[in-house]
Design an enzyme around this catalytic site. Structure first.
Site, PDB file in Angstrom:
ATOM      1  N   ASN A  38       1.158  -1.110   0.077  1.00 37.76           N
ATOM      2  CA  ASN A  38       0.586   0.029   0.219  1.00 37.76           C
ATOM      3  C   ASN A  38       0.931   1.533   0.191  1.00 37.76           C
ATOM      4  O   ASN A  38       1.543   1.605   1.519  1.00 37.76           O
ATOM      5  CB  ASN A  38      -1.292  -0.116   1.022  1.00 37.76           C
ATOM      6  CG  ASN A  38      -1.774   1.210   1.047  1.00 37.76           C
ATOM      7  OD1 ASN A  38      -1.589   2.311   0.394  1.00 37.76           O
ATOM      8  ND2 ASN A  38      -2.030   1.439   2.751  1.00 37.76           N
ATOM      9  N   LYS A  77       0.257   4.140   0.279  1.00 37.49           N
ATOM     10  CA  LYS A  77      -0.669   5.446   0.262  1.00 37.49           C
ATOM     11  C   LYS A  77       0.229   6.397  -0.069  1.00 37.49           C
ATOM     12  O   LYS A  77      -0.184   6.240  -1.447  1.00 37.49           O
ATOM     13  CB  LYS A  77       0.043   5.722   1.817  1.00 37.49           C
ATOM     14  CG  LYS A  77      -0.632   4.461   2.817  1.00 37.49           C
ATOM     15  CD  LYS A  77      -0.301   4.356   3.971  1.00 37.49           C
ATOM     16  CE  LYS A  77      -0.132   3.142   4.861  1.00 37.49           C
ATOM     17  NZ  LYS A  77      -0.117   3.589   6.322  1.00 37.49           N
ATOM     18  N   HIS A 117      -9.646   1.225   5.108  1.00 36.09           N
ATOM     19  CA  HIS A 117      -7.922   0.931   5.641  1.00 36.09           C
ATOM     20  C   HIS A 117      -8.666   2.301   6.861  1.00 36.09           C
ATOM     21  O   HIS A 117      -8.638   3.526   6.223  1.00 36.09           O
ATOM     22  CB  HIS A 117      -7.749   2.055   4.389  1.00 36.09           C
ATOM     23  CG  HIS A 117      -5.652   2.206   5.166  1.00 36.09           C
ATOM     24  ND1 HIS A 117      -5.283   3.253   6.043  1.00 36.09           N
ATOM     25  CD2 HIS A 117      -4.906   0.998   5.535  1.00 36.09           C
ATOM     26  CE1 HIS A 117      -3.936   2.983   6.560  1.00 36.09           C
ATOM     27  NE2 HIS A 117      -3.300   1.510   5.677  1.00 36.09           N
ATOM     28  N   GLU A 154      -7.077   4.699   8.336  1.00 32.67           N
ATOM     29  CA  GLU A 154      -6.976   6.122   7.760  1.00 32.67           C
ATOM     30  C   GLU A 154      -8.317   6.673   7.115  1.00 32.67           C
ATOM     31  O   GLU A 154      -7.760   7.817   7.286  1.00 32.67           O
ATOM     32  CB  GLU A 154      -5.402   6.285   6.496  1.00 32.67           C
ATOM     33  CG  GLU A 154      -4.206   6.052   7.298  1.00 32.67           C
ATOM     34  CD  GLU A 154      -2.733   5.513   6.300  1.00 32.67           C
ATOM     35  OE1 GLU A 154      -3.032   5.675   5.275  1.00 32.67           O
ATOM     36  OE2 GLU A 154      -1.869   4.646   7.032  1.00 32.67           O
ATOM     37  N   GLU A 178      -4.945  -4.327  10.399  1.00 32.22           N
ATOM     38  CA  GLU A 178      -4.222  -3.702  10.505  1.00 32.22           C
ATOM     39  C   GLU A 178      -4.492  -2.965  12.177  1.00 32.22           C
ATOM     40  O   GLU A 178      -5.601  -1.950  12.133  1.00 32.22           O
ATOM     41  CB  GLU A 178      -3.911  -2.434   9.388  1.00 32.22           C
ATOM     42  CG  GLU A 178      -3.344  -3.244   8.581  1.00 32.22           C
ATOM     43  CD  GLU A 178      -3.116  -1.843   7.256  1.00 32.22           C
ATOM     44  OE1 GLU A 178      -2.383  -3.115   6.939  1.00 32.22           O
ATOM     45  OE2 GLU A 178      -4.028  -0.434   7.436  1.00 32.22           O
ATOM     46  N   GLY A 204       2.217   2.858  10.799  1.00 32.22           N
ATOM     47  CA  GLY A 204       3.850   3.539  10.196  1.00 32.22           C
ATOM     48  C   GLY A 204       4.562   4.128  11.745  1.00 32.22           C
ATOM     49  O   GLY A 204       4.702   4.854  11.840  1.00 32.22           O
ATOM     50  N   SER A 260       3.095  -1.657  10.336  1.00 33.79           N
ATOM     51  CA  SER A 260       4.937  -1.820  10.687  1.00 33.79           C
ATOM     52  C   SER A 260       5.795  -3.261   9.881  1.00 33.79           C
ATOM     53  O   SER A 260       6.457  -3.624  11.089  1.00 33.79           O
ATOM     54  CB  SER A 260       5.332  -1.270  12.254  1.00 33.79           C
ATOM     55  OG  SER A 260       4.509  -0.272  11.945  1.00 33.79           O
ATOM     56  N   GLY A 300       2.963  -0.965   4.172  1.00 32.00           N
ATOM     57  CA  GLY A 300       3.049   0.062   3.219  1.00 32.00           C
ATOM     58  C   GLY A 300       3.761   0.817   3.411  1.00 32.00           C
ATOM     59  O   GLY A 300       4.786   0.538   2.052  1.00 32.00           O
TER      60      GLY A 300
HETATM   61  P1  13P Z   1       3.253   0.645   8.204  1.00 31.02           P
HETATM   62  O1  13P Z   1       4.122  -0.865   6.882  1.00 31.02           O
HETATM   63  O2  13P Z   1       3.742   1.859   6.822  1.00 31.02           O
HETATM   64  O3  13P Z   1       3.267   0.688   9.166  1.00 31.02           O
HETATM   65  O4  13P Z   1       1.538   0.377   6.926  1.00 31.02           O
HETATM   66  C1  13P Z   1       0.740  -0.052   6.904  1.00 31.02           C
HETATM   67  C2  13P Z   1      -0.893   0.075   6.872  1.00 31.02           C
HETATM   68  O5  13P Z   1      -1.206   0.725   6.765  1.00 31.02           O
HETATM   69  C3  13P Z   1      -0.316  -0.777   5.154  1.00 31.02           C
HETATM   70  O6  13P Z   1      -1.871  -0.404   4.998  1.00 31.02           O
END
Ligand code: 13P
Length: 248
Positions: free
Chosen positions: A8, A10, A95, A97, A166, A172, A210, A231
């Site tokens: 992803n 983002k 997601h 976010e 997640e 992140g 992560s 991510g």
């Molecule tokens: P990270 O791997 O950067 O923590 O992000 C995970 C994520 O939100 C994937 O959709």
């Protein structure tokens, strides 16, 4: 069933950077049968670029969101038929976010999942608790509520979805759930799927938050962790490929 490792991106990328990143991934995959199924979920403006780079490759591509509406006066939205125009295989829905910053409710996420499936696009349905919810002992009830809304909407097609657990506090932040913590939640989700479909083992339940080259193998070794939603580490070819290799 092969594991699925999905990136992803983002809101990251650019034409030149994407070209380098994807070509480095494809170079790294040359010669050997990939250890896992792979996908890259990228910002909508880059879908045409990814289609041209990835067609005839082992990496599928997809979007990070999709509209719950079919078409019409929804400024800024992207419809499933538009994603189909670029041969998207996947669309992430729900997601954290989008839930947090764009107010997406369980009902909205469920209709997005339903809309995607009806068009032949596999929704990657994200669920996960915040730190406050975990500390209050609500992890199980939160993820079950989030998944229940989608199961209710897609009904007999439940075995066609991908689920991604997640934990919001792990995204992140560099704080990964331990393999045992993640497995415990995945087992809850698997049981919930088993009540809704005869084929719960066919549903990939991905872990995200992560996940990186160093911790992927121990997470992916858990019985109910069927892949990863990556991510930050999906923005580096070597890291992403190491995670794929860890899925063997
Ligand atoms: P990270 O791997 O950067 O923590 O992000 C995970 C994520 O939100 C994937 O959709």
């Amino acid at each position: 069933m092969k594991k699925l490792i999905a990136g992803n991106w983002k809101m990251n990328g650019g034409l030149a950077a994407n070209d380098m990143l994807v070509k480095a991934m494809l170079d790294g995959l040359k010669g050997a049968e990939p250890a896992a199924d792979m996908a890259l979920c990228v910002p909508a403006p880059y879908l045409a670029q990814l289609q041209s780079l990835l067609q005839a490759s082992p990496i599928a591509w997809g979007a990070q969101d999709v509209s719950a509406h079919e078409q019409g006066a929804y400024t800024g939205e992207v419809s499933v038929s538009m994603l189909k125009d670029f041969a998207c295989r996947y669309a992430i829905v729900g997601h954290s976010e989008r839930r947090q910053y764009h107010g997406e409710t369980d009902a909205v996420v469920a209709s997005k999942a339903q809309r995607a499936l009806a068009a032949g696009i596999t929704p990657i349905v994200c669920v996960g608790e915040t730190l406050v919810e975990r500390d209050a002992g609500q992890t199980e009830s939160v993820v079950k509520r989030q998944l229940a809304a989608v199961i209710h909407a897609v009904a007999h097609c439940t075995s066609e979805i991908v689920v991604a657990y997640e934990p919001v506090w792990a995204i992140g932040t560099g704080k990964t759930a331990t393999p045992e913590m993640a497995q415990a939640v995945h087992a809850v989700l698997r049981a919930q799927l088993a009540a809704a479909t005869q084929h719960p083992q066919r549903v990939h339940i991905l872990y995200g938050g992560s996940m990186n080259a160093a911790n992927a193998a121990s997470l992916l070794a858990q019985p109910d962790i069927d892949g990863g939603l990556i991510g930050g580490a999906s923005l580096k070819a070597a890291d992403f490929l190491q995670i794929v290799a860890a899925a063997r």
